[in-house]
Motif scaffolding. Structure first.
Motif, PDB file in Angstrom:
ATOM      1  N   ASP A 128       0.856  -1.192   0.000  1.00  0.00           N
ATOM      2  CA  ASP A 128       0.000   0.000   0.000  1.00  0.00           C
ATOM      3  C   ASP A 128       0.887   1.235   0.000  1.00  0.00           C
ATOM      4  O   ASP A 128       1.934   1.249   0.627  1.00  0.00           O
ATOM      5  N   GLY A 131       0.139   7.295   2.700  1.00  0.00           N
ATOM      6  CA  GLY A 131      -0.767   8.412   2.447  1.00  0.00           C
ATOM      7  C   GLY A 131      -0.204   9.762   2.857  1.00  0.00           C
ATOM      8  O   GLY A 131      -0.922  10.748   2.862  1.00  0.00           O
ATOM      9  N   TRP A 201      -9.425   7.034  15.068  1.00  0.00           N
ATOM     10  CA  TRP A 201      -9.252   7.617  13.729  1.00  0.00           C
ATOM     11  C   TRP A 201     -10.346   8.668  13.564  1.00  0.00           C
ATOM     12  O   TRP A 201     -11.512   8.338  13.446  1.00  0.00           O
ATOM     13  N   GLY A 211      -9.913  14.563   1.969  1.00  0.00           N
ATOM     14  CA  GLY A 211      -8.890  13.528   1.841  1.00  0.00           C
ATOM     15  C   GLY A 211      -8.040  13.314   3.084  1.00  0.00           C
ATOM     16  O   GLY A 211      -7.097  12.526   3.041  1.00  0.00           O
ATOM     17  N   ARG A 214      -8.453   9.702   4.412  1.00  0.00           N
ATOM     18  CA  ARG A 214      -7.826   8.760   3.487  1.00  0.00           C
ATOM     19  C   ARG A 214      -6.313   8.744   3.654  1.00  0.00           C
ATOM     20  O   ARG A 214      -5.686   7.673   3.661  1.00  0.00           O
ATOM     21  N   ARG A 215      -5.726   9.909   3.811  1.00  0.00           N
ATOM     22  CA  ARG A 215      -4.267   9.969   4.001  1.00  0.00           C
ATOM     23  C   ARG A 215      -3.847   9.255   5.277  1.00  0.00           C
ATOM     24  O   ARG A 215      -2.851   8.525   5.303  1.00  0.00           O
ATOM     25  N   MET A 217      -5.530   6.787   6.862  1.00  0.00           N
ATOM     26  CA  MET A 217      -5.749   5.355   6.741  1.00  0.00           C
ATOM     27  C   MET A 217      -4.697   4.699   5.849  1.00  0.00           C
ATOM     28  O   MET A 217      -4.167   3.622   6.170  1.00  0.00           O
ATOM     29  N   ARG A 218      -4.366   5.330   4.749  1.00  0.00           N
ATOM     30  CA  ARG A 218      -3.365   4.748   3.846  1.00  0.00           C
ATOM     31  C   ARG A 218      -1.999   4.689   4.517  1.00  0.00           C
ATOM     32  O   ARG A 218      -1.241   3.731   4.314  1.00  0.00           O
ATOM     33  N   ILE A 246     -17.578   3.236   5.773  1.00  0.00           N
ATOM     34  CA  ILE A 246     -16.193   3.608   5.437  1.00  0.00           C
ATOM     35  C   ILE A 246     -15.255   2.456   5.776  1.00  0.00           C
ATOM     36  O   ILE A 246     -14.368   2.099   4.985  1.00  0.00           O
ATOM     37  N   HIS A 249     -15.441  -0.225   3.307  1.00  0.00           N
ATOM     38  CA  HIS A 249     -14.718   0.151   2.095  1.00  0.00           C
ATOM     39  C   HIS A 249     -13.248  -0.259   2.181  1.00  0.00           C
ATOM     40  O   HIS A 249     -12.632  -0.630   1.169  1.00  0.00           O
ATOM     41  N   TYR A 250     -12.699  -0.207   3.385  1.00  0.00           N
ATOM     42  CA  TYR A 250     -11.296  -0.577   3.576  1.00  0.00           C
ATOM     43  C   TYR A 250     -11.127  -2.053   3.944  1.00  0.00           C
ATOM     44  O   TYR A 250     -10.040  -2.473   4.355  1.00  0.00           O
TER      45      TYR A 250
END
Length: 270
Positions: A128, A131, A201, A211, A214-215, A217-218, A246, A249-250
């Motif tokens: 991965d 992020g 989180w 975003g 997302r940053r 989590m990544r 959400i 989604h991950y």
């Protein structure tokens, strides 16, 4: 109630509670280091009866209850001896397993505040991309606490103390994203062996859709991939459909374990 001063005093109290029985019940899963830290901070009191002990942990104007009891009648007796005040307790188990313990709390003025569900992701993460979240410095912990105090339901999601977050930052487990110089989101995690626990989180309401989450989590998933984590777990408020979606989604799915948070407000009684 009596102030608990050290680990040995706690061992003496629970040593008096018969535990070699099929009816024994507890919701205390804290490790010795955690209990010693709470003792050192002067945050722990105990309430003891003949067959049960309640550990009361002070937290921002109320107490969190951890119980150790021979059986459910003993637990109910101990809860009935609580002085007036606001208390919460986390009761964890598979759905039906919680009913009898919850009933003991309900009989003493407690009601369900909310229910958390655990979600799990199993399997290799693959490569991965990071992020670009930043590992927080210890000096940024206080700002993170201010953000969390604004966003969280303090009864459902405990806000860490600044000193505790400073240690997490020092160990590289606290990630942040800033926008215009202000912390817009944070993620706190822990990795033990091949398992990771996503503990917190959260993104500031003013930064949603930009975003930030997302940053974070990544970056978290990238760190898990680097050490070949095989299982990730987290807790989410069960009726928060947006958050559950959400996490799905991950790749996270509910695993059936629930945390029913019971609360008794000041003045409530049987």
């Amino acid at each position: 109630m009596e102030l608990l001063r050290d680990w040995d005093a706690w061992q003496r109290r629970i040593g008096a509670v018969p535990r070699a029985t099929a009816t024994y019940t507890t919701n205390l899963y804290a490790l010795r280091d955690q209990i010693e830290d709470w003792c050192a901070a002067g945050r722990l009191h105990t309430l003891s009866t003949e067959r049960a002990v309640l550990l009361l942990r002070a937290d921002r104007g109320f107490h969190r209850i951890h119980h150790v009891a021979r059986d459910l009648p003993a637990l109910a007796d101990a809860l009935g001896a609580l002085p007036a005040g606001t208390y919460t307790s986390d009761l964890v188990g598979q759905g039906g397993q919680l009913e009898d313990v919850c009933a003991a709390y309900s009989a003493n003025g407690f009601a369900v505040h909310t229910v958390l569900q655990r979600m799990t992701r199993v399997g290799g993460l693959g490569a991965d991309h990071d992020g670009e979240a930043t590992v927080a410095a210890p000096g940024e912990a206080a700002e993170v606490v201010v953000l969390l105090e604004r966003l969280l339901d303090r009864f459902a999601e405990p806000v860490p103390e600044v000193a505790a977050l400073q240690r997490e930052a020092h160990d590289g487990r606290l990630l942040i994203v800033r926008r215009d110089g202000v912390i817009a989101g944070m993620l706190l995690y822990e990795i033990k062996g091949r398992m990771a626990h996503l503990r917190l989180w959260h993104v500031d309401d003013n930064a949603r859709g930009l975003g930030v989450g997302r940053r974070l989590m990544r970056s978290f998933l990238a760190r898990c991939a680097q050490v070949q984590v095989q299982r990730l777990v987290l807790w989410v408020i069960g009726d928060n459909a947006r958050s559950v979606a959400i996490y799905r989604h991950y790749g996270f799915v509910p695993d059936g374990l629930l945390d029913r948070i019971m609360i008794r407000h000041e003045g409530a009684h049987r």
